[in-house]
Design a protein around this motif. Structure first.
Motif, mmCIF file in Angstrom:
data_model
loop_
_atom_site.group_PDB
_atom_site.id
_atom_site.type_symbol
_atom_site.label_atom_id
_atom_site.label_comp_id
_atom_site.label_asym_id
_atom_site.label_seq_id
_atom_site.Cartn_x
_atom_site.Cartn_y
_atom_site.Cartn_z
ATOM 1 N N TYR A 82 -5.613 51.605 4.292
ATOM 2 C CA TYR A 82 -6.156 50.779 3.557
ATOM 3 C C TYR A 82 -5.598 50.368 2.134
ATOM 4 C CZ TYR A 82 -10.523 48.504 1.715
ATOM 5 O OH TYR A 82 -11.394 47.545 1.220
ATOM 6 N N GLY A 83 -5.717 49.260 1.681
ATOM 7 C CA GLY A 83 -4.849 48.943 0.395
ATOM 8 C C GLY A 83 -5.414 47.489 -0.173
ATOM 9 N N VAL A 84 -4.837 47.303 -1.179
ATOM 10 C CA VAL A 84 -4.856 45.892 -1.693
ATOM 11 C C VAL A 84 -3.827 45.091 -2.178
ATOM 12 C CG1 VAL A 84 -4.805 46.796 -4.026
ATOM 13 C CG2 VAL A 84 -6.278 44.809 -3.548
ATOM 14 N N ALA A 85 -3.781 43.765 -1.968
ATOM 15 C CA ALA A 85 -2.704 43.055 -2.026
ATOM 16 C C ALA A 85 -2.149 42.972 -3.385
ATOM 17 C CB ALA A 85 -2.934 41.619 -1.529
ATOM 18 N N SER A 86 -3.034 42.782 -4.343
ATOM 19 C CA SER A 86 -2.665 42.604 -5.954
ATOM 20 C C SER A 86 -3.889 43.253 -6.592
ATOM 21 C CB SER A 86 -2.573 41.259 -5.983
ATOM 22 O OG SER A 86 -2.189 40.877 -7.652
ATOM 23 N N LEU A 87 -3.457 43.730 -8.019
ATOM 24 C CA LEU A 87 -4.420 44.471 -8.739
ATOM 25 C C LEU A 87 -3.891 44.095 -10.290
ATOM 26 C CD1 LEU A 87 -5.620 48.120 -8.130
ATOM 27 C CD2 LEU A 87 -6.118 46.709 -10.079
ATOM 28 N N PRO A 88 -4.310 43.070 -10.687
ATOM 29 C CA PRO A 88 -4.127 42.709 -11.894
ATOM 30 C C PRO A 88 -4.638 43.484 -13.137
ATOM 31 C CG PRO A 88 -5.670 41.074 -11.136
ATOM 32 C CD PRO A 88 -5.181 41.967 -9.854
ATOM 33 N N ALA A 89 -4.048 43.908 -14.150
ATOM 34 C CA ALA A 89 -4.354 44.667 -15.353
ATOM 35 C C ALA A 89 -3.693 44.306 -16.435
ATOM 36 C CB ALA A 89 -4.321 46.139 -14.833
ATOM 37 N N PRO A 107 -2.843 54.495 -22.374
ATOM 38 C CA PRO A 107 -4.244 54.893 -22.522
ATOM 39 C C PRO A 107 -5.195 53.946 -22.388
ATOM 40 C CG PRO A 107 -3.270 55.424 -24.611
ATOM 41 C CD PRO A 107 -2.305 54.959 -23.656
ATOM 42 N N ASP A 108 -5.038 52.753 -22.749
ATOM 43 C CA ASP A 108 -6.068 51.517 -22.930
ATOM 44 C C ASP A 108 -5.612 50.663 -21.699
ATOM 45 O OD1 ASP A 108 -7.050 52.524 -25.505
ATOM 46 O OD2 ASP A 108 -5.357 51.302 -26.418
ATOM 47 N N LEU A 109 -5.101 51.081 -20.922
ATOM 48 C CA LEU A 109 -4.816 50.168 -19.373
ATOM 49 C C LEU A 109 -6.043 50.047 -18.741
ATOM 50 C CD1 LEU A 109 -2.096 50.299 -17.049
ATOM 51 C CD2 LEU A 109 -4.432 50.666 -16.137
ATOM 52 N N HIS A 110 -6.375 48.841 -18.547
ATOM 53 C CA HIS A 110 -7.581 48.494 -17.532
ATOM 54 C C HIS A 110 -7.453 47.212 -16.536
ATOM 55 C CE1 HIS A 110 -8.258 46.409 -21.127
ATOM 56 N NE2 HIS A 110 -8.857 45.549 -20.581
ATOM 57 N N PRO A 111 -7.949 47.533 -15.493
ATOM 58 C CA PRO A 111 -7.556 46.449 -14.425
ATOM 59 C C PRO A 111 -8.649 45.027 -15.153
ATOM 60 C CG PRO A 111 -8.705 48.069 -13.565
ATOM 61 C CD PRO A 111 -8.487 48.477 -14.813
ATOM 62 N N THR A 112 -8.188 43.903 -14.807
ATOM 63 C CA THR A 112 -8.682 42.653 -15.471
ATOM 64 C C THR A 112 -9.630 41.856 -14.284
ATOM 65 O OG1 THR A 112 -6.800 41.400 -14.828
ATOM 66 C CG2 THR A 112 -7.001 42.276 -17.127
ATOM 67 N N ALA A 113 -9.737 42.419 -13.128
ATOM 68 C CA ALA A 113 -10.383 42.280 -11.913
ATOM 69 C C ALA A 113 -11.713 43.082 -11.667
ATOM 70 C CB ALA A 113 -9.551 41.817 -10.858
ATOM 71 N N GLU A 114 -12.689 42.627 -11.079
ATOM 72 C CA GLU A 114 -13.713 43.412 -10.487
ATOM 73 C C GLU A 114 -13.575 43.786 -9.257
ATOM 74 O OE1 GLU A 114 -16.316 44.799 -12.421
ATOM 75 O OE2 GLU A 114 -15.166 43.741 -14.313
#
Length: 430
Positions: A414-421, A394-401
């Motif tokens: 459409y997609g994204v290469a990486s999504l740090p969290a 429940p506390d997961l959140h992305p670390t990039a804007e």
């Protein structure tokens, strides 16, 4: 049409005819003309401004000529539904743009999205029974198990993760492998064949090459199962229709399932996880009940519409438009699904992600004859995976804007290469 335009079109047709006779075709194109790439570009999650302006001014717009054929783009919601539903005036046969001469079975153009009746009707007849709600219900425990196992991996390696490589891609990959009935030893070679299918940055070279590679793999998988059918879709179709389907045809059917069910679901899971993690109302609704969770999923599908443009259609006859213009026989028509789903005629405040929004008649899965046969499976995957992600972490959140993410520059999906969290505080499911 002006004299200059007629001359240009005539030259284009001559060039196209010569290149086709030489065996050169769209596969040889190294890049798409810049004037045709803007429907595949975005600003974060949103279509580029040019798309909205075009929809407001000319929802069915002629973009120019390409190889002597007029190229049109449909951006309006009503226009998209109307023209996509017209299975008589338009063809999906991409083969007319791609020379098949000298090509191996793996390189031939085909599949549900690129064929017309009666072949399309025949191929779809084999698949449709496998994607009924009754048949899909048996997959729900399987998907739940795959999701739980991947979340266990995430929890064990936490607290930092990549929502793309650790969550969004592994889950639909395992689901599609289980659905097709691919043995474990085949899966490592199978991985990685999805992204390149939709990459248009190198014109037709990369995408057609990747298509040939995945078709070759799946035709081989069919051949290996013909004597001893496995437990999945490939084995089931071999058992019921093996005498009717040769390896190439069934491999093509399996490739269509892979094409529609892997990369698209992975992109939806990655981008959907980002939006949900930053929208408290979406997280609450996902956990409330199935009806509320389904509402979130439908709004994610509408808002993100990761399949940006439907398979191109080719006019069989002159198609008159209400304003007096004519889509000429032979012209190519593209449909910006994301533009249609962001049309104010469909919903109020269309550029806002609103998980409380009543479900809409969006066209994220296309419309008409070629609507995605696996739409209900995709919905099930999204509901289960996102709900369990929120429940477990429940506390997961992305670390990039958003402006720090590396989105695909030119891709049909459409997609994204990486999504740090980060998981922050981990809440075990035990």
């Amino acid at each position: 049409m002006s004299l200059r335009s007629r001359i240009t079109a005539r030259i284009g047709r001559l060039v196209l005819g010569r290149t086709m006779r030489k065996g050169l075709d769209l596969r040889a194109l190294r890049r798409m003309p810049d004037r045709l790439t803007f429907p595949f570009r975005r600003d974060g999650f949103d279509p580029v401004a040019q798309i909205g302006e075009l929809r407001e001014q000319t929802p069915v717009a002629r973009l120019g000529d390409f190889f002597g054929r007029g190229v049109w783009l449909v951006t309006g919601y009503d226009d998209s539904r109307g023209l996509l539903a017209d299975g008589t005036s338009f063809s999906n046969d991409l083969g007319q743009f791609v020379s098949q001469e000298g090509r191996s079975a793996e390189e031939q153009i085909g599949g549900l999205g690129m064929t017309d009746p009666p072949l399309h009707t025949t191929l779809r007849r084999y698949l449709t029974p496998e994607f009924t709600k009754r048949k899909l219900a048996r997959l729900e425990p399987l998907i739940e198990g795959i999701v739980a196992a991947q979340l266990d991996v995430i929890e064990a390696q936490g607290p930092e993760l990549d929502l793309v490589s650790d969550f969004a891609f592994p889950i639909p990959f395992e689901v599609i492998c289980e659905l097709l009935g691919l043995p474990v030893e085949d899966r490592e070679r199978f991985a990685g064949l999805g992204v390149a299918r939709f990459d248009l940055s190198q014109g037709g070279v990369g995408s057609f090459g990747a298509a040939a590679a995945s078709r070759e793999f799946l035709i081989g998988a069919v051949a290996r199962q013909r004597d001893e059918p496995g437990p999945g879709l490939i084995g089931g179709l071999l058992t019921e229709h093996g005498d009717e389907l040769d390896d190439v045809t069934l491999g093509g059917i399996a490739d269509g399932v892979f094409l529609g069910g892997y990369e698209t679901s992975a992109s939806m899971l990655a981008l959907g996880a980002y939006l949900v993690s930053r929208t408290p109302a979406a997280r609450e609704l996902l956990l409330a009940d199935d009806e509320s969770a389904d509402r979130v999923v439908e709004e994610l599908l509408r808002h993100l519409t990761v399949v940006q443009v439907a398979f191109p259609r080719f006019a069989r006859v002159d198609v008159p438009l209400p304003d007096g213009r004519v889509i000429a026989s032979g012209d190519v028509v593209g449909f910006s699904l994301v533009a249609a789903n962001r049309d104010p005629k469909l919903v109020d405040d269309p550029d806002t992600f609103d998980p409380t929004r009543a479900p809409t008649r969006h066209i994220a899965f296309g419309h008409g004859l070629h609507r995605c046969v696996g739409a209900e499976l995709a919905r099930m995957e999204l509901r289960i995976a996102l709900r369990e992600l929120v429940r477990r972490f429940p506390d997961l959140h992305p670390t990039a804007e958003l402006d720090e993410l590396e989105f695909r520059k030119l891709s049909a999906v459409y997609g994204v290469a990486s999504l740090p969290a980060t998981l922050a505080g981990v809440h075990s499911s035990v």
